[in-house]
Design an enzyme around this catalytic site. Structure first.
Site, mmCIF file in Angstrom:
data_model
loop_
_atom_site.group_PDB
_atom_site.id
_atom_site.type_symbol
_atom_site.label_atom_id
_atom_site.label_comp_id
_atom_site.label_asym_id
_atom_site.label_seq_id
_atom_site.Cartn_x
_atom_site.Cartn_y
_atom_site.Cartn_z
ATOM 1 N N VAL A 167 2.862 -7.269 12.903
ATOM 2 C CA VAL A 167 3.104 -7.055 11.580
ATOM 3 C C VAL A 167 3.773 -5.963 10.736
ATOM 4 O O VAL A 167 4.790 -5.474 10.614
ATOM 5 C CB VAL A 167 3.547 -8.173 10.153
ATOM 6 C CG1 VAL A 167 4.783 -8.146 9.086
ATOM 7 C CG2 VAL A 167 4.672 -9.707 11.401
ATOM 8 N N ASP A 168 2.074 -5.799 10.886
ATOM 9 C CA ASP A 168 1.874 -4.080 9.700
ATOM 10 C C ASP A 168 2.916 -2.866 11.124
ATOM 11 O O ASP A 168 3.300 -2.323 10.520
ATOM 12 C CB ASP A 168 0.379 -4.141 10.289
ATOM 13 C CG ASP A 168 -0.309 -4.698 9.208
ATOM 14 O OD1 ASP A 168 0.227 -4.931 8.168
ATOM 15 O OD2 ASP A 168 -1.302 -4.573 8.704
ATOM 16 N N VAL A 169 2.264 -2.845 12.375
ATOM 17 C CA VAL A 169 2.788 -1.548 13.378
ATOM 18 C C VAL A 169 3.769 -2.034 13.133
ATOM 19 O O VAL A 169 4.853 -0.979 13.160
ATOM 20 C CB VAL A 169 1.667 -2.127 14.492
ATOM 21 C CG1 VAL A 169 2.400 -1.607 15.435
ATOM 22 C CG2 VAL A 169 0.178 -2.113 14.630
#
Length: 354
Positions: A167-169
């Site tokens: 999700v961060d990436v």
């Protein structure tokens, strides 16, 4: 591509993974990125194991090609320097909880007074408005809250998190794409603007196909391990010495797979005639195919299936990646010179400009 954003200056007030991924991508494209850290440093520096010197390898992975400065934003002097950086920038990216930068005197309305052409991108957990706007969140929390963890894992097992911070990436990629679009627009009308990118929206976008399926029939997806819910066989099978991923659901590949496995008679079994039939009867299908795959090695099946134009790949470990010929050809593991630690290995550039 490495010079595409030459002359673009980015001021980076982000930390850990989502924001730094965004600004790393901009730096890879040639932007000058000035990373601003608190005197105690980016929190990502301490997220190990996986260390290079006394910094976490995560920090180095998402902060390449950047220049760094430490500022105390709780002091008037630090805020004054930050404002001057924003005044000279094309892009400003921050990942504070909504409202924090405004309280510091660095919100969009304030810095845009000095620099109307500034593109200001705020990356948060849930967005800049709404009932959850003030709620903090990180990758794992959003994997849970977005429903992603509910569809990952084996049948009857626990919910599973994607170990890589997916999700961060993905949020970082979404932010970079939004910034590039806004830069293009600014080149036409001369105006900057505010971009609201959040992990919740990105996590939902990451699950576009699964959520679309649910909206169509209101049937909650089950956890089915490596299998795809929309086609079969499209999943991993155990071999005598490892695992192989096979996608043989269309283009005559199902029929050829049956031949290669030595069970051509099941091609015309009414339970398995179409991909939809095989999805509906996946357990029966696996019960027939699994013993065949376990009878030979991964390398045996890779050769045999590839020759029959059946899509397949070994389930590789990271150690395997270091010996993967295409990973090497693509330059995806590279050596980077670090002023303190010398040459370090790192993931390579995400895109190659031919």
């Amino acid at each position: 591509m490495r010079h595409a954003l030459g002359g673009v200056r980015v001021v980076d007030f982000t930390q850990i993974a989502a924001g730094p991924t965004c600004t790393m991508l901009l730096a890879d494209l040639g932007a000058q990125v000035i990373k601003v850290e608190a005197p105690e440093g980016d929190l990502g520096r301490k997220l190990g194991p996986g260390w290079i010197g006394d910094d976490a390898s995560l920090f180095h992975a998402v902060n390449r090609n950047k220049q760094g400065i430490a500022l105390d934003l709780k002091s008037p002097g630090g805020v004054d320097v930050a404002r001057r950086l924003a005044a000279s920038a094309d892009v400003m990216v921050e990942s504070m909880r909504p409202g924090v930068m405004t309280r510091l005197g660095l919100g969009y309305a304030r810095v845009a007074e000095d620099n109307p052409r500034l593109i200001y991108c705020a990356i948060s957990a849930y967005g800049q408005s709404g009932p959850y706007a003030g709620k903090a969140g990180v990758d794992g929390i959003l994997q849970a809250d977005s429903g992603l963890m509910s569809i990952i894992g084996s049948a009857g097992g626990d919910p599973v998190k994607v170990q890589a911070p997916a999700v961060d990436v993905f949020s970082g990629n979404v932010a970079a794409m939004a910034i590039l679009a806004k830069l293009h627009q600014r080149n036409r009308d001369g105006q900057g603007g505010f971009l609201d990118v959040n992990l919740l929206n990105a996590a939902l976008a990451l699950q576009h196909s699964s959520i679309a399926n649910y909206l169509a029939d209101c049937v909650l997806p089950e956890r089915i391990g490596s299998a795809a819910p929309y086609s079969a066989p499209n999943e991993a099978f155990e071999t005598s010495d490892g695992w192989i991923m096979v996608a043989a659901y269309n283009g005559g590949r199902w029929e050829r797979l049956c031949v290669q496995l030595g069970c051509p008679e099941i091609q015309d079994d009414p339970r398995f005639r179409t991909s939809s039939d095989r999805v509906a009867n996946r357990t029966d299908m696996r019960n027939i195919l699994a013993p065949c795959f376990r009878s030979q090695s991964t390398s045996h099946w890779l050769k045999k299936l590839t020759e029959a134009d059946i899509l397949c790949a070994p389930v590789a470990t990271y150690a395997n990646l270091l010996e993967h010929p295409q990973v090497e050809a693509n330059g995806m593991i590279t050596q980077v010179s670090h002023p303190r630690f010398g040459m370090i290995s790192a993931p390579g550039r995400w895109c190659v400009d031919h």
